[in-house]
Motif scaffolding. Sequence first.
Motif, PDB file in Angstrom:
ATOM      1  N   TYR A 156     -12.675   1.499  -1.568  1.00 43.89           N
ATOM      2  CA  TYR A 156     -12.205   0.117  -1.698  1.00 43.89           C
ATOM      3  C   TYR A 156     -10.682   0.052  -1.868  1.00 43.89           C
ATOM      4  N   PRO A 157      -9.936   0.733  -0.995  1.00 42.54           N
ATOM      5  CA  PRO A 157      -8.473   0.798  -1.175  1.00 42.54           C
ATOM      6  C   PRO A 157      -7.779  -0.522  -0.863  1.00 42.54           C
ATOM      7  N   SER A 158      -6.767  -0.833  -1.641  1.00 44.73           N
ATOM      8  CA  SER A 158      -5.946  -2.027  -1.388  1.00 44.73           C
ATOM      9  C   SER A 158      -5.000  -1.737  -0.221  1.00 44.73           C
ATOM     10  N   ASP A 159      -4.436  -2.781   0.354  1.00 45.14           N
ATOM     11  CA  ASP A 159      -3.448  -2.600   1.430  1.00 45.14           C
ATOM     12  C   ASP A 159      -2.262  -1.782   0.929  1.00 45.14           C
ATOM     13  N   GLU A 160      -1.901  -2.000  -0.339  1.00 42.65           N
ATOM     14  CA  GLU A 160      -0.781  -1.268  -0.941  1.00 42.65           C
ATOM     15  C   GLU A 160      -1.090   0.235  -0.993  1.00 42.65           C
ATOM     16  N   TYR A 161      -2.315   0.579  -1.389  1.00 45.99           N
ATOM     17  CA  TYR A 161      -2.741   1.982  -1.424  1.00 45.99           C
ATOM     18  C   TYR A 161      -2.684   2.578  -0.010  1.00 45.99           C
ATOM     19  N   VAL A 162      -3.281   1.864   0.945  1.00 47.89           N
ATOM     20  CA  VAL A 162      -3.350   2.369   2.322  1.00 47.89           C
ATOM     21  C   VAL A 162      -1.947   2.605   2.882  1.00 47.89           C
ATOM     22  N   GLY A 163      -1.059   1.637   2.687  1.00 47.27           N
ATOM     23  CA  GLY A 163       0.315   1.773   3.169  1.00 47.27           C
ATOM     24  C   GLY A 163       1.005   2.980   2.561  1.00 47.27           C
ATOM     25  N   TYR A 164       0.826   3.159   1.246  1.00 47.67           N
ATOM     26  CA  TYR A 164       1.450   4.299   0.562  1.00 47.67           C
ATOM     27  C   TYR A 164       0.890   5.624   1.088  1.00 47.67           C
TER      28      TYR A 164
END
Length: 198
Positions: A156-164
């Motif tokens: 359930y990754p956030s967009d912020e996690y995915v981008g990082y």
Amino acid sequence: MHRNEITWDKLLKIRTTGRDDSCSDQYRYPYEPTPYSVLERLSDRRYITKENTLLDYGTGKGRVCFYLSYQTGCKSIGIEYVERIYFGAVENQMTAVSGKRVTFIRESAEKYQVPTDVDRCYFFNPFSVKILQKVLVRILHSYYENPREIKLFFYYPSDEYVGYLLAQEQLMFVDEIDCRDIFGGNNAREKILIFEVA
């Protein structure tokens, strides 16, 4: 509550249901266990076996550790920052079917020295990207001490996690396990992203 949640808790002889927002803030997020149906899908993919040692960040009451140790035979370590929730995990360990293969540590994730035998790491949005950056440094340090295959699982990754994560040169994207169908919707976050330390 979904019947599957209660059934698995009973089978594993633990209590892990419910959400706890009492100690969350802008850096550390609420306790909410990964649904068993998601863990079933992960274990079915055979990325985790009895040869592996799993580290669960923000383990809460220990569901991920108990379930994956039971299903795959792996050793598991759960890191939990909140004392009261940590003691819930320790209490579960006394009755859990797979309790002997599980260890819990009360520590903040960014300070925890990753053991050199850990080769699988699990995250269900336990903390902010700011903390994740520090945690990743610890994982890489452990990797350099003992080079090995290390896989990281992000549910359930956030967009912020995915981008990082996608911007990290030391990480290689490996796979995505789609979980949208489990919940009958089209929530793009219902997935497990898998990265490997490269």
